[in-house]
Design a protein around this motif. Structure first.
Motif, PDB file in Angstrom:
ATOM      1  N   HIS A 427     -13.396  -7.036  -8.488  1.00 55.98           N
ATOM      2  CA  HIS A 427     -14.572  -6.231  -8.822  1.00 55.98           C
ATOM      3  C   HIS A 427     -14.174  -5.092  -9.772  1.00 55.98           C
ATOM      4  N   GLY A 428     -15.095  -4.704 -10.679  1.00 57.53           N
ATOM      5  CA  GLY A 428     -14.815  -3.639 -11.627  1.00 57.53           C
ATOM      6  C   GLY A 428     -14.500  -2.318 -10.946  1.00 57.53           C
ATOM      7  N   LEU A 429     -15.200  -2.008  -9.838  1.00 52.84           N
ATOM      8  CA  LEU A 429     -14.921  -0.770  -9.128  1.00 52.84           C
ATOM      9  C   LEU A 429     -13.543  -0.819  -8.473  1.00 52.84           C
ATOM     10  N   ALA A 430     -13.122  -2.027  -8.056  1.00 51.87           N
ATOM     11  CA  ALA A 430     -11.795  -2.174  -7.444  1.00 51.87           C
ATOM     12  C   ALA A 430     -10.705  -1.838  -8.453  1.00 51.87           C
ATOM     13  N   ARG A 431     -10.874  -2.293  -9.692  1.00 54.14           N
ATOM     14  CA  ARG A 431      -9.889  -1.986 -10.725  1.00 54.14           C
ATOM     15  C   ARG A 431      -9.826  -0.488 -11.009  1.00 54.14           C
ATOM     16  N   ALA A 432     -10.994   0.182 -10.946  1.00 51.74           N
ATOM     17  CA  ALA A 432     -11.022   1.626 -11.179  1.00 51.74           C
ATOM     18  C   ALA A 432     -10.246   2.366 -10.088  1.00 51.74           C
ATOM     19  N   ILE A 433     -10.375   1.934  -8.827  1.00 53.07           N
ATOM     20  CA  ILE A 433      -9.659   2.579  -7.723  1.00 53.07           C
ATOM     21  C   ILE A 433      -8.160   2.328  -7.848  1.00 53.07           C
ATOM     22  N   ALA A 434      -7.781   1.092  -8.194  1.00 55.76           N
ATOM     23  CA  ALA A 434      -6.363   0.780  -8.375  1.00 55.76           C
ATOM     24  C   ALA A 434      -5.771   1.608  -9.517  1.00 55.76           C
ATOM     25  N   ALA A 435      -6.546   1.806 -10.594  1.00 54.45           N
ATOM     26  CA  ALA A 435      -6.066   2.596 -11.721  1.00 54.45           C
ATOM     27  C   ALA A 435      -5.895   4.059 -11.340  1.00 54.45           C
ATOM     28  N   ALA A 436      -6.825   4.586 -10.502  1.00 55.07           N
ATOM     29  CA  ALA A 436      -6.724   5.982 -10.065  1.00 55.07           C
ATOM     30  C   ALA A 436      -5.477   6.187  -9.208  1.00 55.07           C
ATOM     31  N   ALA A 437      -5.169   5.224  -8.350  1.00 52.68           N
ATOM     32  CA  ALA A 437      -3.963   5.335  -7.519  1.00 52.68           C
ATOM     33  C   ALA A 437      -2.705   5.245  -8.370  1.00 52.68           C
ATOM     34  N   LEU A 442       0.887   6.472  -6.756  1.00 56.66           N
ATOM     35  CA  LEU A 442       0.837   6.133  -5.335  1.00 56.66           C
ATOM     36  C   LEU A 442       1.161   4.666  -5.107  1.00 56.66           C
ATOM     37  N   GLU A 443       1.852   4.384  -4.032  1.00 56.13           N
ATOM     38  CA  GLU A 443       2.134   3.007  -3.612  1.00 56.13           C
ATOM     39  C   GLU A 443       1.025   2.575  -2.672  1.00 56.13           C
TER      40      GLU A 443
END
Length: 719
Positions: A427-437, A442-443
């Motif tokens: 999901h596009g929002l999932a990629r945004a959260i992964a990018a923020a981490a 962050l691991e």
């Protein structure tokens, strides 16, 4: 001895020495030992503009030698040097002038006669017809006067008029050749060759035959012929041809490269990622060629006026000769009519619009801005309103984490758990959260048994505990309660059109992540720059009103200039209403649903990341990340239009005054030709001023990005 001393002339292959002549021919840097080799090489190898300029210079040299001798003897005639005892030499001097004038008229007048004949066969009268009639009248009158022994001959008038017009034509052709040399790299995409690697062998192939997946070898100093990925080697590339950015860009294995950029300092093996004729370089090539072929409204207007103007001048020239023949000698009346024909030659009118338009289109193309139609360039100069789409135009078009509201749990812990879940989602929002981490270093927490809950979120297990990220409905379904503070923050964010994802583990929701599409770094400065240029800015979007208001406030668009929740048809209607109130309007967009309004605007402008349909519907296409260039594009369009209007005003104003002076007998034909050639030179020089326009403002995105990320990180940590 230096390497330069060993260099050979591009034409005769002799050593060039330390004082070589250097010139770019067909986009290739050449060196010559002398000016003669330089001209000969252009005649043999040059493209149309260079070949024409070189041949004109050769004709000018030969014709100039003959004409100067004619002028020398003519001055002796005008000073009565052959009077008294020397009068018997006068017929021989006239015969000598005739012998010099005949090859001069053939060499210098041949192109004008050929052009007049071809246009005459099409039923058109052009400026060449005026030149041929005027020069022909002076030449044949002088020839008959020589045969009959008349004391008055005007071979000097015939040859010098041709000399001055040829000099003007040469300067025009040299200006066009200079513009063509600047455009040559942009127009070379279709004629490029590539070194294709097949097995252990390398083969030269036309770039149009290179398909996706083919390996291409590019050596240092060569232009990269395909879009692709580097499979082997490291180097720096210069992408100024397509982006206007002069900085060198480091490339290594896995880096993407674009066709048209130059490989600077290392051999590269590139795997093509698409068909060669679909690269942006090829698209620029086709667009520029098509735009240069089309005629702008100013050009069509000038052509129509010239079509009426030339017959009128013929009538005026004949009328002037007939009138003055009743008051002066026939030869004097003939010269007055000749002066009218020569001085009214509309050469400058024909150059006024095409040269300025070509230079403007080429200037924009060198910075990756495509103009599909010269009419769009002129229309853009008169734009008073620009409407923007929101998503992907004023914003990045990609969701980002903009806030983390928690009940006391650290933002890093929340992001680590959320990223552990979302890395299993596309999901596009999932990629945004992964990018923020990842931006925080962050691991992600190790999570297993991950399951997507359609429409509500995602859940999994870590250390025997359930971890979930999703909507409030998912939290309620799991039996996890939201604290009043967290629930209130979530409602406020959703009311502002943010996407809210609640994150929790161990049977409790700990935080709410707010995601949103953020404005481009250059959006606000672009809007402010447009306002300074007297352009009103409005926002037309299909997004929710709350999101539209927030983005508009961030980029500096006033609330009264916002219309949200629009369908594609409603966008077009809204633009029509605003055009009625404010004047000519442009639309800037990038999405599939922007195509109708782009096509319906006075000027449709698509950004470089636009969908194919939006790009095809737009008259102007900005380069990727090129929103910042929009004010500069308008500046160039206004400069082109101002140059065209100045050229036309000068050309027509000059003609009207000069014709009046010629008809009353003030201007002699030679002086009229000199003034006419000077008029063309003024138009050429005025158009070439476009090359000195300021460059577009460099992108601040790259410089501001680290600071922006740092600020965003600080804000998230504070939250």
């Amino acid at each position: 001895m230096t390497a330069q001393d060993h260099a050979l002339c591009s034409h005769c292959l002799l050593p060039i020495g330390r004082r070589a002549m250097r010139l770019t021919v067909n986009g290739e840097a050449c060196a010559f030992c002398c000016y003669g080799c330089c001209i000969a090489y252009q005649v043999k190898h040059g493209k149309t503009e260079e070949w024409e300029a070189a041949w004109l210079l050769i004709r000018l040299g030969v014709g100039g030698f003959l004409s100067m001798n004619i002028m020398l003897f003519s001055l002796l005639l005008y000073s009565d040097a052959f009077s008294g005892a020397d009068a018997e030499m006068l017929p021989w001097i006239h015969l000598l002038l005739w012998l010099f004038a005949t090859p001069a008229v053939i060499i210098l007048g041949g192109p004008f006669l050929r052009e007049a004949w071809l246009h005459g066969m099409e039923g058109r009268l052009t400026s060449s017809a005026l030149i041929v009639l005027g020069v022909g009248a002076a030449y044949f009158y002088s020839a008959f006067a020589t045969i009959e022994g008349s004391p008055q001959v005007y071979f000097d008038t015939a040859t010098m008029v041709l000399m001055l017009f040829t000099a003007g034509y040469y300067l025009d052709a040299a200006g066009r050749a200079r513009a063509a040399r600047d455009l040559q790299p942009l127009l070379a995409a279709e004629s490029e060759w590539a070194t294709v690697v097949i097995g252990d062998g390398e083969y030269r192939r036309p770039v149009r035959e290179v398909d996706a997946g083919v390996l291409v070898r590019v050596r240092p100093g060569e232009r990269i012929p395909v879009d692709g990925v580097i499979m082997e080697g490291e180097s720096h590339t210069d992408e100024a041809l397509l982006t206007g950015e002069s900085r060198q860009i480091a490339k290594g294995v896995g880096s993407h490269v674009i066709a048209g950029s130059i490989n600077l300092d290392g051999p590269l093996l590139i795997q093509s990622r698409g068909v060669a004729n679909a690269t942006r370089w090829a698209q620029i090539c086709r667009s520029v060629r098509d735009a240069l072929i089309r005629r702008s409204p100013s050009q069509r207007l000038a052509d129509n006026i010239v079509g009426v103007f030339v017959p009128i001048i013929l009538v005026l020239g004949i009328g002037a000769s007939v009138y003055w023949a009743q008051h002066l000698s026939f030869d004097r009346a003939l010269l007055i009519g000749l002066a009218v024909l020569v001085v009214a030659c509309p050469c400058a009118v024909g150059l006024a619009a095409p040269m300025a338009t070509s230079l403007g289109i080429g200037r924009l193309a060198r910075h990756g801005c495509l103009v599909r139609d010269p009419a769009a360039l002129e229309a853009l100069a008169r734009i008073r309103l620009i409407a923007f789409d929101k998503t992907g135009t004023l914003t990045s078009g990609q969701a980002r984490v903009v806030a983390i509201d928690s009940d006391g749990t650290s933002a890093d812990a929340v992001l680590a758990h959320a990223a552990g879940l979302e890395r299993h989602s596309e999901h596009g929002l999932a990629r945004a959260i992964a990018a923020a981490a990842a931006a925080r270093g962050l691991e992600p927490v190790a999570i297993h048994d991950v399951r997507v809950v359609p429409g509500r979120g995602i859940r999994g297990k870590s250390d025997g505990r359930i971890v979930a990220a999703g909507s409030a409905a998912l939290m309620r379904e799991l039996g996890w309660s939201l604290t009043p503070n967290l629930a209130e923050h979530g409602r406020q964010r959703e009311a502002s059109s943010h996407s809210v994802i609640y994150v929790g583990w161990g049977e409790q929701a700990y935080a709410a992540l707010s995601l949103d599409d953020t404005p481009l770094p250059e959006a606000r400065s672009t809007v402010e720059a447009l306002r300074r240029r007297g352009v009103r800015v409005t926002l037309l979007t299909g997004d929710l009103p709350a999101a539209a208001v927030r983005i508009a406030a961030a980029v500096g668009i006033e609330t009264g200039d916002i219309e949200a929740g629009l369908t594609p048809e409603a966008k077009r209607a809204a633009l029509g209403r605003r055009r009625h109130d404010h004047g000519m309007a442009a639309m800037v967009g990038d999405g599939l649903n922007d195509a109708p309004v782009l096509a319906g605007a006075d000027v449709g402008i698509a950004v470089g990341s636009a969908t194919d349909l939006a790009r095809e519907a737009a008259a102007v296409v900005l380069p990727p990340e090129g929103l910042r260039t929009l004010p500069w594009v308008i500046d160039v369009a206004r400069a082109v239009r101002a140059t065209i209007l100045t050229n036309l005003a000068w050309a027509f104003g000059y003609n009207l005054i000069a014709i009046g002076l010629a008809m009353v007998g003030v201007l002699q034909p030679v002086l009229a030709a000199a003034v006419m050639a000077g008029s063309s030179i003024v138009v050429v020089l005025n158009s070439l001023r476009l090359e000195r326009l300021p460059e577009p403002v460099p992108s601040a995105a790259a410089e501001s990005a680290p600071a922006s990320r740092s600020t965003a990180t600080s804000n998230q940590k504070a939250a």
